[in-house]
Design an enzyme around this catalytic site. Structure first.
Site, mmCIF file in Angstrom:
data_model
loop_
_atom_site.group_PDB
_atom_site.id
_atom_site.type_symbol
_atom_site.label_atom_id
_atom_site.label_comp_id
_atom_site.label_asym_id
_atom_site.label_seq_id
_atom_site.Cartn_x
_atom_site.Cartn_y
_atom_site.Cartn_z
ATOM 1 N N CYS A 79 -17.270 -35.682 -30.494
ATOM 2 C CA CYS A 79 -16.286 -34.717 -31.015
ATOM 3 C C CYS A 79 -16.035 -33.102 -30.792
ATOM 4 O O CYS A 79 -15.599 -32.640 -29.461
ATOM 5 C CB CYS A 79 -16.668 -34.684 -32.954
ATOM 6 S SG CYS A 79 -15.194 -33.608 -33.692
ATOM 7 N N HIS A 167 -16.753 -39.986 -34.038
ATOM 8 C CA HIS A 167 -17.974 -39.525 -34.427
ATOM 9 C C HIS A 167 -18.605 -41.022 -35.144
ATOM 10 O O HIS A 167 -18.313 -41.570 -35.853
ATOM 11 C CB HIS A 167 -18.082 -38.674 -36.255
ATOM 12 C CG HIS A 167 -17.620 -37.708 -35.693
ATOM 13 N ND1 HIS A 167 -19.564 -36.515 -36.128
ATOM 14 C CD2 HIS A 167 -16.888 -36.265 -36.377
ATOM 15 C CE1 HIS A 167 -18.807 -35.449 -35.833
ATOM 16 N NE2 HIS A 167 -17.175 -35.663 -35.892
ATOM 17 N N GLU A 169 -21.517 -41.446 -34.756
ATOM 18 C CA GLU A 169 -23.143 -41.880 -36.100
ATOM 19 C C GLU A 169 -23.160 -42.182 -37.097
ATOM 20 O O GLU A 169 -23.764 -42.659 -38.067
ATOM 21 C CB GLU A 169 -23.447 -40.371 -35.600
ATOM 22 C CG GLU A 169 -22.602 -39.202 -36.648
ATOM 23 C CD GLU A 169 -21.775 -38.666 -35.331
ATOM 24 O OE1 GLU A 169 -21.959 -37.187 -35.442
ATOM 25 O OE2 GLU A 169 -21.658 -39.451 -34.221
ATOM 26 N N GLY A 222 -48.144 -36.130 -53.889
ATOM 27 C CA GLY A 222 -48.432 -37.737 -54.772
ATOM 28 C C GLY A 222 -47.040 -38.589 -53.800
ATOM 29 O O GLY A 222 -46.707 -40.085 -54.856
#
Length: 514
Positions: A79, A167, A169, A222
């Site tokens: 792009c 694009h 991706e 956690g």
């Protein structure tokens, strides 16, 4: 030698997706600001230029010295990256007659060009640009076109340049992964040696060399990142690692006890600190979301610092920082969406060196490393959970009473996601990127229970699907599941009389409510 693809980031929202796609090819990549090309790095095998919110002719547009890499490595422009190279080498980039956005199809592509190996006729691609290349520089030629875009892709074989104005991706470009793989594997020559197993072997060896017999302190949350970090360090240095798990009182129901038990099962040396009274006292009367985050971050640092100082001979502070955290810190727009809540910010006077063994990994790679280390699947698959905990899922002031209500409602929801098995044998929990319950206090809702009118709390259920949390769509959970969860929460959680489901996507909404 660890081969590397360098992605130069010009500010696109999907730059991380490029990196993720390349990692899925078992190839290491590094995302760097557009003007930080590592000229002395001998491991580079190719360069990718990302998209950008700018036009190449804007006075503030990001420009780069292409001679640093063009002619030295294969280069793929995407792009803006494609437009920048065309513009720099003497081509013309002009505003398109109308913004070219959305699905398009390659009506023509150069079938024998290595970039399009394996492509099907009329392959769907995704456009997102307001400018278009109207004239290519000398020595360049078009290798693909759509109905609206003549120079949808171009190449200059002599300089080893390839570029696309769409694009690849994003998943809407149906053969985008194939195109990126053609570039990375066939054109750049990746040996595809990056894997969870190789990462564990290499990192354990490096940690042993880096840390020696030094003592290391790690702040556990956690969550997946810090847990995998701790397990990896434990494999490298064993008893020289001390983990500190601070309970700020806003964890999920019984989570402090459950996580401590899980860590003991992994053989980790963990100190648990219940500091909930301090956090609740400091949050009293605070309603602003950013103020809540900052108070929790400050208190965490104070509690962690006090506990860490008891370990007199510690020399290192370990963190479960992952690659997206570091990319965010390099964000070239300079805008802050919300305060970060990592362990970062601990007082400099601690004089501890920083150890971040996961700093090159994306979230899904962290999970693969966790499995490679033999960690329990429920811990590895755990959804992301905000550092401030339920404090950012309670609108307004945070109190112990509100936390208990939310913990009970959230526990019903999360367990239901674990227990609902779909037709393909996969639990709903594993189909969702992140899920949680939000207490809409101070909002109250009128209801009827038995013969009595109630005026109590509504809660909102949130579940999203995503690849990397940069963008997210609301999860289309089954109606029968939502009906049962709503019924169970209202019947079992005192103080809740209404359940809503959040159907907002990101953008424009964030995943968390605060």
């Amino acid at each position: 030698m660890q081969q590397k693809i360098v992605i130069l980031d010009f500010g696109s929202q999907t730059t991380q997706l490029i990196g993720r796609r390349i990692r899925e090819m078992d190839t290491f990549c590094e995302i760097l600001p557009y003007n930080k090309f590592p000229k002395e790095d001998d491991n580079i095998i190719g360069v990718i230029l990302s998209g950008s919110p700018f036009s190449v002719y804007d006075k503030d547009a990001f420009k780069v010295d292409l001679s640093e890499f063009v002619g030295k490595y294969p280069v793929l422009g995407i792009c803006y990256g494609a437009q920048l190279m065309a513009y720099t080498f003497g081509g013309k980039v002009e505003p398109a007659g109308s913004r070219e956005y959305g699905r398009a199809h390659l009506q023509y592509f150069e079938a024998d060009n290595p970039l399009f190996k394996g492509f099907e006729k009329d392959s769907q691609v995704w456009m997102s640009h307001g400018d278009t290349i109207t004239q290519l520089p000398e020595g360049f030629h078009a290798i693909a076109s759509t109905e609206q875009v003549k120079n949808a892709a171009y190449a200059n074989p002599d300089q080893r340049i390839w570029a696309v104005q769409y694009h690849p991706e994003v998943h809407h470009s149906l053969q985008g992964f194939q195109l990126l793989k053609n570039f990375v594997v066939d054109i750049c020559g990746s040996r595809q040696e990056w894997s969870a197993a190789s990462f564990v072997d290499t990192t354990v060896k490096e940690l042993k060399e880096q840390l020696g017999n030094d003592r290391v302190i790690l702040g556990l949350s956690g969550g997946v990142d810090s847990s995998v970090c701790a397990t990896l360090l434990n494999r490298a240095i064993g008893k020289n690692l001390t983990c500190i798990f601070v309970d700020h009182g806003m964890l999920r129901k019984n989570e402090f006890v459950k996580v401590m038990d899980a860590y003991k099962g992994l053989g980790l040396n963990v100190i648990g600190v219940d500091a909930s009274a301090k956090f609740f006292a400091d949050l009293k009367g605070v309603t602003d979301p950013e103020a809540k985050r900052k108070i929790i971050g400050r208190d965490f640092i104070e509690v962690f610092d006090a506990e860490a100082r008891k370990i007199k001979d510690a020399k290192w502070l370990a963190q479960g920082t992952i690659y997206p955290d570091r990319i965010e810190s390099l964000n070239i727009t300079g805008k802050v969406i919300k305060s970060h809540h990592n362990v970062g910010g601990l007082p400099e006077e601690m004089h501890l060196q920083l150890c971040e063994p996961l700093k090159w990994l994306f979230k899904d790679e962290v999970r693969r490393v966790g499995r490679q280390l033999g960690m329990p699947e429920r811990l590895v698959k755990r959804h992301p959970f905000p550092g401030p905990g339920l404090a950012v899922r309670i609108l307004g002031e945070v109190t112990p009473g509100k936390v208990r209500v939310l913990q009970d409602a959230d526990d019903i929801y999360i367990e239901a996601l674990h227990n609902y098995v779909c037709e393909d044998g996969v639990a709903l929990y594993d189909k969702v990127w992140q899920a949680g319950t939000v207490l809409l206090s101070p909002v109250k809702s009128v209801g009827v229970m038995g013969d009595e009118r109630t005026y109590e709390n509504p809660v909102a259920l949130r579940a999203v699907t995503s690849m990397d949390a940069m963008t997210a769509d609301w999860a289309h959970l089954p109606y029968d599941f939502l009906a049962k969860v709503s019924n169970d929460i209202i019947n079992k959680v005192k103080g809740v009389n209404r359940v809503c489901y959040d159907i907002s996507s990101k953008p424009p909404s964030t995943i968390e409510w605060e």
